[in-house]
Write an enzyme that holds these catalytic residues in place. Structure first.
Site, PDB file in Angstrom:
ATOM      1  N   THR A 193      -4.589   5.293  -1.540  1.00  0.00           N
ATOM      2  CA  THR A 193      -3.591   5.586  -0.293  1.00  0.00           C
ATOM      3  C   THR A 193      -3.166   6.935  -0.354  1.00  0.00           C
ATOM      4  O   THR A 193      -3.639   7.639  -1.411  1.00  0.00           O
ATOM      5  CB  THR A 193      -2.280   4.773  -0.523  1.00  0.00           C
ATOM      6  OG1 THR A 193      -2.575   3.274  -0.476  1.00  0.00           O
ATOM      7  CG2 THR A 193      -1.127   4.793   0.330  1.00  0.00           C
ATOM      8  N   ARG A 221      -5.678  -9.119   4.703  1.00  0.00           N
ATOM      9  CA  ARG A 221      -4.774  -8.830   3.349  1.00  0.00           C
ATOM     10  C   ARG A 221      -4.089  -7.483   3.748  1.00  0.00           C
ATOM     11  O   ARG A 221      -4.727  -6.459   4.520  1.00  0.00           O
ATOM     12  CB  ARG A 221      -5.370  -8.569   2.379  1.00  0.00           C
ATOM     13  CG  ARG A 221      -4.970  -8.056   1.102  1.00  0.00           C
ATOM     14  CD  ARG A 221      -4.942  -6.490   0.966  1.00  0.00           C
ATOM     15  NE  ARG A 221      -4.298  -6.165  -0.253  1.00  0.00           N
ATOM     16  CZ  ARG A 221      -3.950  -4.904  -0.550  1.00  0.00           C
ATOM     17  NH1 ARG A 221      -4.156  -3.782   0.067  1.00  0.00           N
ATOM     18  NH2 ARG A 221      -3.523  -4.332  -1.868  1.00  0.00           N
ATOM     19  N   VAL A 222      -2.960  -7.615   3.529  1.00  0.00           N
ATOM     20  CA  VAL A 222      -1.972  -6.126   3.788  1.00  0.00           C
ATOM     21  C   VAL A 222      -1.259  -5.923   2.590  1.00  0.00           C
ATOM     22  O   VAL A 222      -0.718  -6.783   1.693  1.00  0.00           O
ATOM     23  CB  VAL A 222      -0.800  -6.375   5.012  1.00  0.00           C
ATOM     24  CG1 VAL A 222       0.207  -5.153   5.030  1.00  0.00           C
ATOM     25  CG2 VAL A 222      -1.624  -6.689   6.282  1.00  0.00           C
ATOM     26  N   GLY A 223      -1.332  -4.675   1.998  1.00  0.00           N
ATOM     27  CA  GLY A 223      -0.781  -4.134   0.864  1.00  0.00           C
ATOM     28  C   GLY A 223       0.614  -3.664   1.124  1.00  0.00           C
ATOM     29  O   GLY A 223       1.259  -4.013   2.136  1.00  0.00           O
ATOM     30  N   THR A 244       1.283   4.591  -4.363  1.00  0.00           N
ATOM     31  CA  THR A 244      -0.142   4.151  -4.355  1.00  0.00           C
ATOM     32  C   THR A 244      -0.384   3.380  -5.632  1.00  0.00           C
ATOM     33  O   THR A 244      -0.048   3.803  -6.986  1.00  0.00           O
ATOM     34  CB  THR A 244      -0.888   5.514  -4.470  1.00  0.00           C
ATOM     35  OG1 THR A 244      -2.276   4.940  -4.440  1.00  0.00           O
ATOM     36  CG2 THR A 244      -0.539   6.482  -5.729  1.00  0.00           C
ATOM     37  N   THR A 246      -1.851  -0.870  -7.188  1.00  0.00           N
ATOM     38  CA  THR A 246      -2.043  -2.411  -6.958  1.00  0.00           C
ATOM     39  C   THR A 246      -0.867  -2.708  -6.117  1.00  0.00           C
ATOM     40  O   THR A 246       0.110  -3.269  -6.525  1.00  0.00           O
ATOM     41  CB  THR A 246      -1.988  -2.897  -8.187  1.00  0.00           C
ATOM     42  OG1 THR A 246      -0.754  -2.633  -8.826  1.00  0.00           O
ATOM     43  CG2 THR A 246      -3.281  -2.663  -9.176  1.00  0.00           C
ATOM     44  N   GLY A 247      -1.094  -2.704  -4.730  1.00  0.00           N
ATOM     45  CA  GLY A 247      -0.192  -2.914  -3.713  1.00  0.00           C
ATOM     46  C   GLY A 247       0.493  -4.263  -3.889  1.00  0.00           C
ATOM     47  O   GLY A 247       1.794  -4.430  -3.650  1.00  0.00           O
TER      48      GLY A 247
HETATM   49  N1  ASP Z   1      -1.279   0.622  -2.440  1.00  0.00           N
HETATM   50  C1  ASP Z   1      -2.530   0.327  -1.508  1.00  0.00           C
HETATM   51  C2  ASP Z   1      -2.663  -1.045  -1.243  1.00  0.00           C
HETATM   52  O1  ASP Z   1      -2.448  -2.025  -2.054  1.00  0.00           O
HETATM   53  C3  ASP Z   1      -3.780   0.750  -2.021  1.00  0.00           C
HETATM   54  C4  ASP Z   1      -3.805   2.119  -2.655  1.00  0.00           C
HETATM   55  O2  ASP Z   1      -2.693   2.757  -2.884  1.00  0.00           O
HETATM   56  O3  ASP Z   1      -4.822   2.554  -2.666  1.00  0.00           O
HETATM   57  O4  ASP Z   1      -3.228  -1.523  -0.060  1.00  0.00           O
END
Ligand code: ASP
Length: 326
Positions: A193, A221-223, A244, A246-247
């Site tokens: 992110t 999928r949405v994080g 940023t 593991t969402g």
């Molecule tokens: N946090 C983001 C998501 O889960 C991914 C990331 O930070 O790279 O979509």
């Protein structure tokens, strides 16, 4: 009088030092420094924290080195679905969009939602219609694709098709005689992110976050990135946060708001609250990643529990500071 400051991140993850040339590292540091300087210039000219984070994230989206906008990762179907959010700490106004496929700069769409809609969050075709009606630039979805990201998807699908994030690092690839990823942080294990937080001379804070999500994610999928309180939060009463990692774990711990709430209700310092989120709350459920945060007095923290995080900060009147590894 507060010394305005901006901080940015371009994702956290595992190192692939074996694969990294000094030139590549310099390329990333130069990109971070350039974007920090641009955000710093907004603040130096008397601009708001909101304008500074918008400008920094717009530039991060346009830079193909980072997983947001141009250079976004692919879904399992070989498409791109982009998410973004923004929040103004002075008013608690915010805006977010998710699952957009053709908006060149998702952060500008999130800001337009905040400023020109009575709603807070738009997704999919409705978000794209809103962006179109706001006169924002739309692009063919192929604009977001880069060869490096396509190779990354193919590699993940070949080696571990069920994983949304490939479970090996650059050193392991090199050891097996395979071509290594060229990024300083292993692109397959990096949570890519981008985000920015800032405080301006008035003591107003703001945060913005934007992402392509994770490689090989399931369509739809949405994080955490577009979720206010998880991937983004700002309040003058506490701080501004962009995350940023593991969402799913950042959503489950309401990570950004948890940090702010520790400060507002528990009297924690920015440092103590951020450390608790990154080194205690998230690891307790295997959450990996990091965050950047500033408080309304100008303190800055950039903690992460991975091997590296593309990051930096710039105080008005001082040279920017950028780093990748611990
Ligand atoms: N946090 C983001 C998501 O889960 C991914 C990331 O930070 O790279 O979509």
């Amino acid at each position: 009088m507060i010394q305005p400051v901006i901080a940015i991140h371009g994702g956290a993850g595992a190192m692939s030092r074996a694969a990294m040339s000094p030139e590549k590292e310099q390329e990333y540091l130069a990109a971070l420094n350039g974007i920090l300087s641009a955000g710093q210039a907004v603040l130096a000219a008397g601009g708001s924290a909101l304008d500074a984070v918008t400008e920094a994230v717009r530039r991060l989206e346009d830079c193909p080195l980072f997983n947001a906008g141009h250079g976004a990762v692919f879904t399992s179907a070989g498409t791109h679905e982009l998410d973004a959010s923004i929040m103004d700490g002075a008013t608690l106004r915010c805006g977010a969009i998710a699952n957009v496929t053709c908006v060149r700069n998702p952060v500008l769409a999130a800001r337009a939602v905040m400023e020109h809609s009575k709603h807070v969050f738009f997704v999919g075709p409705g978000a794209e219609d809103f962006a179109r009606a706001q006169g924002l630039e739309l692009v063919d979805p192929s604009y977001f694709s880069t060869d490096a990201r396509r190779e990354q998807l193919l590699r993940v699908q070949r080696e571990n098709p069920d994983a949304a994030v490939l479970d090996h690092d650059g050193q392991a690839l090199v050891a097996r005689g395979q071509p290594a990823p060229a990024d300083p942080l292993d692109a397959d294990k990096k949570f890519g992110t981008v985000g920015a937080v800032a405080v301006d001379a008035q003591g107003n804070v703001a945060a913005a976050t934007s992402t392509g999500g994770i490689t090989n994610k399931q369509v739809g999928r949405v994080g955490d990135a577009p979720l206010i309180g998880a991937g983004c939060y700002a309040s003058n009463r506490s701080c501004a946060v962009s995350t940023t990692g593991t969402g799913e774990m950042f959503i489950r711990t309401v990570a950004a708001y948890d940090l702010a709430a520790q400060m507002e209700y528990g009297g924690a310092s920015l440092q103590a609250a951020a450390d608790r989120v990154v080194f205690e709350t998230l690891p307790a459920i295997q959450g990996k990643g990091g965050l950047i945060a500033v408080d309304s007095r100008g303190n800055v923290v950039l903690p992460f529990n991975t091997e590296g995080m593309y990051r930096g900060y710039a105080r008005v009147g001082e040279p920017p500071v950028a780093a990748i590894y611990q």
